[in-house]
Design an enzyme around this catalytic site. Sequence first.
Site, PDB file in Angstrom:
ATOM      1  N   CYS A  10      39.209  69.195  95.380  1.00  0.00           N
ATOM      2  CA  CYS A  10      37.807  68.862  95.635  1.00  0.00           C
ATOM      3  C   CYS A  10      37.389  67.628  94.817  1.00  0.00           C
ATOM      4  CB  CYS A  10      36.904  70.048  95.294  1.00  0.00           C
ATOM      5  SG  CYS A  10      36.848  70.417  93.528  1.00  0.00           S
ATOM      6  N   CYS A  13      37.795  68.041  91.087  1.00  0.00           N
ATOM      7  CA  CYS A  13      39.200  68.012  90.676  1.00  0.00           C
ATOM      8  C   CYS A  13      39.713  66.574  90.626  1.00  0.00           C
ATOM      9  CB  CYS A  13      40.063  68.840  91.628  1.00  0.00           C
ATOM     10  SG  CYS A  13      39.590  70.582  91.691  1.00  0.00           S
TER      11      CYS A  13
END
Length: 78
Positions: A10, A13
């Site tokens: 995501c 991340c």
Amino acid sequence: MIIKILGTGCKKCTALGENAKAAAEAAGLSPEIVKVTDQAAIAGYGVMSTPALVIDEKVVSTGKVLNPAQIGALLTAG
């Protein structure tokens, strides 16, 4: 040194991975940076909240995006 970014890939991340790379460069280090997206592998670290940061197989942060200065402090503390 091996830095692992645990998460599904995501936005958070990705940001943590970029911050880790910037912190390593600022500290004059050239670690291997690995992205771990497999849910079973992430669970194997005992991580329940991503993104997570692992340095040399030690979980040092979960559930937040650390900035480069925070990561740099963790890299040089060891």
